[in-house]
Design an enzyme around this catalytic site. Structure first.
Site, mmCIF file in Angstrom:
data_model
loop_
_atom_site.group_PDB
_atom_site.id
_atom_site.type_symbol
_atom_site.label_atom_id
_atom_site.label_comp_id
_atom_site.label_asym_id
_atom_site.label_seq_id
_atom_site.Cartn_x
_atom_site.Cartn_y
_atom_site.Cartn_z
ATOM 1 C CG ASP A 171 -1.967 7.449 0.432
ATOM 2 O OD1 ASP A 171 -0.932 7.705 -0.213
ATOM 3 O OD2 ASP A 171 -3.104 7.790 0.060
ATOM 4 C CG ASP A 204 -1.640 1.250 1.476
ATOM 5 O OD1 ASP A 204 -2.321 1.706 0.546
ATOM 6 O OD2 ASP A 204 -1.542 1.807 2.590
ATOM 7 C CG ASP A 252 -1.974 2.663 6.504
ATOM 8 O OD1 ASP A 252 -2.713 3.490 7.067
ATOM 9 O OD2 ASP A 252 -2.016 2.449 5.285
#
EC number: 3.1.-.-
Length: 300
Positions: free
Chosen positions: A58, A56, A231
């Site tokens: 961001d 991922d 996250d």
């Protein structure tokens, strides 16, 4: 705690004619032969042909939101109105303070982004992404996550970014870091001009799992030998799809689930530091963008 619905991600019946997010995969695979990193080096073909790593972007690879960082660069170039700037301030502050993303916020941001790019050239947006990467995003790369990408590259594995971020920006980040490629949200363009519409669905949540599964089929990957990093609890479908899942800088829900499932957790922040810098950094962003708008108003 209820996990996201994984039924679609695990449907064993494969229809090659309707694989999810074909547009993103096609763009990425078509761009691979011409990609070179910051040192002018083209990524080497993978040695380990059945394993890959999926990251991922961001708050996993990039501190905060890559789209907001891109927005900062655009604001400095006077592309935005005061109302637009307030939206960026709110999104960044919420992202930093809560430590997690919201599906509705992501969708709303995507709609605004599509309205912004409508009628603009793909070439112009790619060039802006290159400039803003150098000015802002390069300094926001988590060093720990960058090292993890390199470990997989050194092992001869493919390394992909999987993100809701627009494909053009995601591909720039992947290329500059010497990664294999990126799957991102693809905006439709005709004759090199954006139409303001998406080609496929927003690459978010379960959509990421569909994309990873489709890419694995295209590339002959064994998902049990693959690793995924994120996250966000929204990415549980993607994390659950691979043999090894790692929570990076996880939000509270993902941290809890990772502990429950025995997934590795790596946090390149500290709770004290996150609490200390959350509000000031958001306010600093607001001040910078407001100043840009003020300069624009003065000139008008």
């Amino acid at each position: 705690m209820a996990s996201p619905d994984l039924s679609n991600a695990y449907n064993g019946r494969i229809d090659l004619g309707s694989l999810a997010n074909n547009a993103s995969i096609n763009r990425a695979l078509n761009d691979m032969p011409t990609a070179v990193d910051d040192a002018g080096v083209r990524p080497q073909p993978p040695i380990d042909l059945t394993a890959a790593a999926f990251f991922d972007v961001d708050n996993t690879l990039v501190q905060g939101s890559s789209a907001v960082h891109f927005g900062r660069g655009l604001a400095a170039r006077d592309y935005f109105t005061y109302r637009d700037v307030l939206g960026f301030i709110y999104a960044q502050a919420k992202f930093q303070l809560l430590g997690k993303e919201n599906s509705q916020d992501v969708a709303a941001g995507q709609r605004k982004a599509l309205a912004f790019i409508e009628g603009r050239s793909v070439e112009q947006l790619v060039a802006l992404g290159e400039e803003i990467y150098d000015e802002i995003i390069a300094d926001k790369i988590w060093a720990g996550t960058r090292q993890l990408t390199q470990i997989h590259l050194d092992a001869g594995q493919q390394v992909w970014l999987i993100t809701a971020t627009p494909y053009e920006l995601a591909a720039t980040i992947a290329r500059r870091l010497g990664l294999t490629g990126a799957l991102g949200t693809v905006a439709e363009s005709v004759d090199g001009i954006f139409t303001g519409r998406l080609v496929d669905e927003l690459l978010h949540g379960v959509g990421k799992a569909h994309a990873v599964r489709s890419l694995a089929i295209r590339e002959g990957l064994n998902l049990k030998r693959c690793t995924a990093y994120s996250d966000s609890y929204n990415d549980v479908p993607m994390l659950s799809l691979v043999g090894t899942a790692v929570a990076i800088n996880p939000d509270a829900q993902l941290r809890s689930l990772a502990r429950e499932r025995g997934w590795e957790i790596r946090d390149f922040r500290t709770a004290r530091k996150a609490a200390r810098i959350g509000v000031p950094s958001a306010l600093a962003l607001g001040g910078a963008l407001a100043a840009a708008v003020s300069r624009r108003r003065d000139r008008e």
